[in-house]
Design a protein around this motif. Structure first.
Motif, PDB file in Angstrom:
ATOM      1  N   GLN A  24       0.816  -1.217   0.000  1.00  0.00           N
ATOM      2  CA  GLN A  24       0.000   0.000   0.000  1.00  0.00           C
ATOM      3  C   GLN A  24       0.850   1.268   0.000  1.00  0.00           C
ATOM      4  OE1 GLN A  24      -0.683  -2.680   2.275  1.00  0.00           O
ATOM      5  NE2 GLN A  24      -2.044  -3.416   0.653  1.00  0.00           N
ATOM      6  N   GLY A  25       2.159   1.132   0.033  1.00  0.00           N
ATOM      7  CA  GLY A  25       3.035   2.298   0.046  1.00  0.00           C
ATOM      8  C   GLY A  25       3.322   2.837   1.426  1.00  0.00           C
ATOM      9  N   ASN A  26       2.843   2.137   2.475  1.00  0.00           N
ATOM     10  CA  ASN A  26       3.197   2.543   3.833  1.00  0.00           C
ATOM     11  C   ASN A  26       4.685   2.282   4.062  1.00  0.00           C
ATOM     12  OD1 ASN A  26       0.435   3.124   4.657  1.00  0.00           O
ATOM     13  ND2 ASN A  26       0.127   0.905   4.624  1.00  0.00           N
ATOM     14  N   CYS A  27       5.297   3.123   4.864  1.00  0.00           N
ATOM     15  CA  CYS A  27       6.722   2.988   5.160  1.00  0.00           C
ATOM     16  C   CYS A  27       6.898   2.291   6.507  1.00  0.00           C
ATOM     17  CB  CYS A  27       7.383   4.362   5.201  1.00  0.00           C
ATOM     18  SG  CYS A  27       9.167   4.301   5.487  1.00  0.00           S
ATOM     19  N   ILE A  28       7.537   1.155   6.485  1.00  0.00           N
ATOM     20  CA  ILE A  28       7.832   0.417   7.711  1.00  0.00           C
ATOM     21  C   ILE A  28       9.220   0.844   8.182  1.00  0.00           C
ATOM     22  CG2 ILE A  28       8.142  -1.849   8.746  1.00  0.00           C
ATOM     23  CD1 ILE A  28       6.181  -2.899   6.597  1.00  0.00           C
ATOM     24  N   ILE A  29       9.299   1.250   9.439  1.00  0.00           N
ATOM     25  CA  ILE A  29      10.509   1.865   9.979  1.00  0.00           C
ATOM     26  C   ILE A  29      11.077   1.027  11.112  1.00  0.00           C
ATOM     27  CG2 ILE A  29      11.433   3.904  11.171  1.00  0.00           C
ATOM     28  CD1 ILE A  29       9.049   5.478   9.954  1.00  0.00           C
ATOM     29  N   ALA A  30      12.366   0.742  11.040  1.00  0.00           N
ATOM     30  CA  ALA A  30      13.091   0.212  12.191  1.00  0.00           C
ATOM     31  C   ALA A  30      13.664   1.427  12.920  1.00  0.00           C
ATOM     32  CB  ALA A  30      14.193  -0.739  11.741  1.00  0.00           C
ATOM     33  N   ASN A  31      13.061   1.776  14.027  1.00  0.00           N
ATOM     34  CA  ASN A  31      13.445   2.996  14.726  1.00  0.00           C
ATOM     35  C   ASN A  31      14.471   2.667  15.798  1.00  0.00           C
ATOM     36  OD1 ASN A  31      13.529   5.426  16.259  1.00  0.00           O
ATOM     37  ND2 ASN A  31      11.535   5.984  15.391  1.00  0.00           N
ATOM     38  N   ILE A  32      15.726   2.893  15.465  1.00  0.00           N
ATOM     39  CA  ILE A  32      16.822   2.535  16.355  1.00  0.00           C
ATOM     40  C   ILE A  32      16.935   3.498  17.530  1.00  0.00           C
ATOM     41  CG2 ILE A  32      18.721   3.883  15.336  1.00  0.00           C
ATOM     42  CD1 ILE A  32      20.339   1.184  15.317  1.00  0.00           C
ATOM     43  N   GLY A  33      16.174   4.597  17.469  1.00  0.00           N
ATOM     44  CA  GLY A  33      16.225   5.583  18.541  1.00  0.00           C
ATOM     45  C   GLY A  33      15.251   5.331  19.663  1.00  0.00           C
ATOM     46  N   ASN A  34      14.140   4.642  19.379  1.00  0.00           N
ATOM     47  CA  ASN A  34      13.168   4.399  20.455  1.00  0.00           C
ATOM     48  C   ASN A  34      12.776   2.926  20.587  1.00  0.00           C
ATOM     49  OD1 ASN A  34      11.335   3.968  18.350  1.00  0.00           O
ATOM     50  ND2 ASN A  34      10.324   5.958  18.584  1.00  0.00           N
ATOM     51  N   GLY A  35      13.423   2.041  19.828  1.00  0.00           N
ATOM     52  CA  GLY A  35      13.195   0.616  19.990  1.00  0.00           C
ATOM     53  C   GLY A  35      11.892   0.106  19.416  1.00  0.00           C
ATOM     54  N   GLN A  36      11.280   0.874  18.517  1.00  0.00           N
ATOM     55  CA  GLN A  36       9.996   0.472  17.946  1.00  0.00           C
ATOM     56  C   GLN A  36      10.131   0.139  16.461  1.00  0.00           C
ATOM     57  OE1 GLN A  36       7.415   3.838  18.676  1.00  0.00           O
ATOM     58  NE2 GLN A  36       7.130   3.336  20.845  1.00  0.00           N
ATOM     59  N   VAL A  37       9.318  -0.816  16.009  1.00  0.00           N
ATOM     60  CA  VAL A  37       9.119  -1.040  14.579  1.00  0.00           C
ATOM     61  C   VAL A  37       7.764  -0.434  14.256  1.00  0.00           C
ATOM     62  CG1 VAL A  37       8.888  -2.743  12.744  1.00  0.00           C
ATOM     63  CG2 VAL A  37      10.533  -3.105  14.600  1.00  0.00           C
ATOM     64  N   GLN A  38       7.756   0.537  13.329  1.00  0.00           N
ATOM     65  CA  GLN A  38       6.580   1.365  13.112  1.00  0.00           C
ATOM     66  C   GLN A  38       6.105   1.281  11.666  1.00  0.00           C
ATOM     67  OE1 GLN A  38       9.065   4.688  14.104  1.00  0.00           O
ATOM     68  NE2 GLN A  38       8.063   5.025  16.088  1.00  0.00           N
ATOM     69  N   CYS A  39       4.843   1.629  11.455  1.00  0.00           N
ATOM     70  CA  CYS A  39       4.267   1.708  10.119  1.00  0.00           C
ATOM     71  C   CYS A  39       3.752   3.129   9.917  1.00  0.00           C
ATOM     72  CB  CYS A  39       3.139   0.693   9.961  1.00  0.00           C
ATOM     73  SG  CYS A  39       2.384   0.693   8.313  1.00  0.00           S
ATOM     74  N   LEU A  40       4.367   3.836   8.975  1.00  0.00           N
ATOM     75  CA  LEU A  40       4.044   5.243   8.717  1.00  0.00           C
ATOM     76  C   LEU A  40       3.241   5.352   7.418  1.00  0.00           C
ATOM     77  CD1 LEU A  40       4.396   8.319   9.245  1.00  0.00           C
ATOM     78  CD2 LEU A  40       6.585   8.155   8.038  1.00  0.00           C
ATOM     79  N   ALA A  41       2.018   5.878   7.508  1.00  0.00           N
ATOM     80  CA  ALA A  41       1.161   6.047   6.332  1.00  0.00           C
ATOM     81  C   ALA A  41       1.510   7.339   5.604  1.00  0.00           C
ATOM     82  CB  ALA A  41      -0.306   6.066   6.764  1.00  0.00           C
ATOM     83  N   ALA A  42       1.035   7.442   4.357  1.00  0.00           N
ATOM     84  CA  ALA A  42       1.337   8.611   3.534  1.00  0.00           C
ATOM     85  C   ALA A  42       0.773   9.894   4.124  1.00  0.00           C
ATOM     86  CB  ALA A  42       0.800   8.398   2.122  1.00  0.00           C
ATOM     87  N   ASP A  43      -0.295   9.785   4.937  1.00  0.00           N
ATOM     88  CA  ASP A  43      -0.874  10.988   5.541  1.00  0.00           C
ATOM     89  C   ASP A  43      -0.147  11.428   6.806  1.00  0.00           C
ATOM     90  OD1 ASP A  43      -1.649   9.144   7.450  1.00  0.00           O
ATOM     91  OD2 ASP A  43      -3.803   9.413   7.164  1.00  0.00           O
ATOM     92  N   GLY A  44       0.932  10.729   7.166  1.00  0.00           N
ATOM     93  CA  GLY A  44       1.749  11.129   8.311  1.00  0.00           C
ATOM     94  C   GLY A  44       1.390  10.463   9.616  1.00  0.00           C
ATOM     95  N   THR A  45       0.313   9.690   9.633  1.00  0.00           N
ATOM     96  CA  THR A  45      -0.042   8.960  10.852  1.00  0.00           C
ATOM     97  C   THR A  45       0.763   7.657  10.918  1.00  0.00           C
ATOM     98  OG1 THR A  45      -1.878   7.799   9.771  1.00  0.00           O
ATOM     99  CG2 THR A  45      -2.360   9.911  10.835  1.00  0.00           C
TER     100      THR A  45
END
Length: 286
Positions: A63-84
């Motif tokens: 779907q074009g969501n960006c999956i992030i390995a956040n090495i700064g806060n220990g979270q694996v996140q999913c960022l949508a195109a609308d910024g949420t």
């Protein structure tokens, strides 16, 4: 390759460690200020999201969501195109994963994520220890798939889902695991030379359609590949780090996926150059 052949795209980025090429020709890059950037084919750069921490490696889903390995806060996140964004997980098998480094979504829909260390990042680079791991996230659950890795970094899976490749930075080597039908991993095998080369601390890795495993070397300012015969072939080297400024992750995009785009620790833009073979199509590029 002559360094003059390497161009750049985008501007104003902060530690764009991770980069992904979109099917339409644009790029998505991680930004150390707790967000991501969209870079259009003409270089216009727009920032979006507020995920906190330090986004590191990234990948894109269908779907074009960006999956992030956040090495700064220990979270694996999913960022949508609308910024949420949502947090996918921060633990595996009930254990906190403090240093998620790179995510890879394979064609079977499994999300593989490296966790570099169980302790302090800087100390783990100065005093190598086998406390890194690879996690796999499927069916809304994260579990540990492989342990005992030396600063687990870039991750790649071949298009048939047979093998998982992991850059072990402080071991100066690439490891390969056979993937079972149930998603379990076989024994670790060293893939390519060990150590890889002088200053051969691998960061990112990615496959092309010829079976070459491309690898970035931030301490050397270089990008090369391990061919199917497991020989290391250096393609671009910038010891003065004028354009390849501590290169980290690599992806393929553009026409026929024959352009390599390079993330980095020190650049404010994304370096890119032509490659001889198309990059392996990722799940968002199919």
């Amino acid at each position: 390759m002559d360094i003059s052949e390497i161009k750049t795209l985008g501007s104003g980025l902060a530690r764009p460690e991770g980069v992904m090429a979109e099917p339409g020709g644009g790029l998505v890059a991680a930004d150390a200020r707790g967000c991501c950037a969209k870079i259009s084919p003409d270089g216009q750069t727009q920032f979006y999201g507020n995920v906190g921490g330090v986004p590191n490696g990234i990948c894109l889903d269908k779907q074009g969501n960006c999956i992030i390995a956040n090495i700064g806060n220990g979270q694996v996140q999913c960022l949508a195109a609308d910024g949420t964004h949502t947090v996918l997980f921060d633990k595996a098998d009930g254990r906190a994963m403090p240093a998620p480094n790179f995510p890879f979504l394979d064609l079977q829909g499994r999300l593989w994520v490296s966790n570099s260390t169980a302790g302090d990042l800087e100390q783990s680079l100065r005093q190598p220890a086998p406390d890194g791991c690879v996690m796999v996230y499927e069916n809304n659950r994260a579990r540990i798939a492989a342990e005992g890795l030396y600063f687990a970094n870039g991750v790649a899976v071949d298009s048939e889902g047979k093998y998982l490749y992991v850059a072990e930075t402080t071991r100066q080597a690439i490891s390969r695991f056979a993937i079972g039908k149930d998603g379990s991993l076989g024994d670790r095998q060293t893939y390519g030379p060990e150590p890889l080369c002088d200053l051969g601390f691998p960061d990112g890795c990615a496959l092309d359609e010829a079976g070459n495993l491309w690898v970035t070397f931030p301490a050397r300012g270089a990008v090369g590949y391990i061919d199917p015969d497991r020989r290391l072939c250096m393609v671009a080297e910038d010891r003065r780090m004028e354009v390849l400024r501590r290169p980290t992750n690599i992806c393929f995009g553009g026409k026929d996926r024959k352009t390599a785009f390079i993330g980095s620790l020190d650049s404010q833009s994304i370096a890119y150059f032509p490659v001889p073979y198309p990059g392996q199509a990722l799940i968002h590029q199919l």
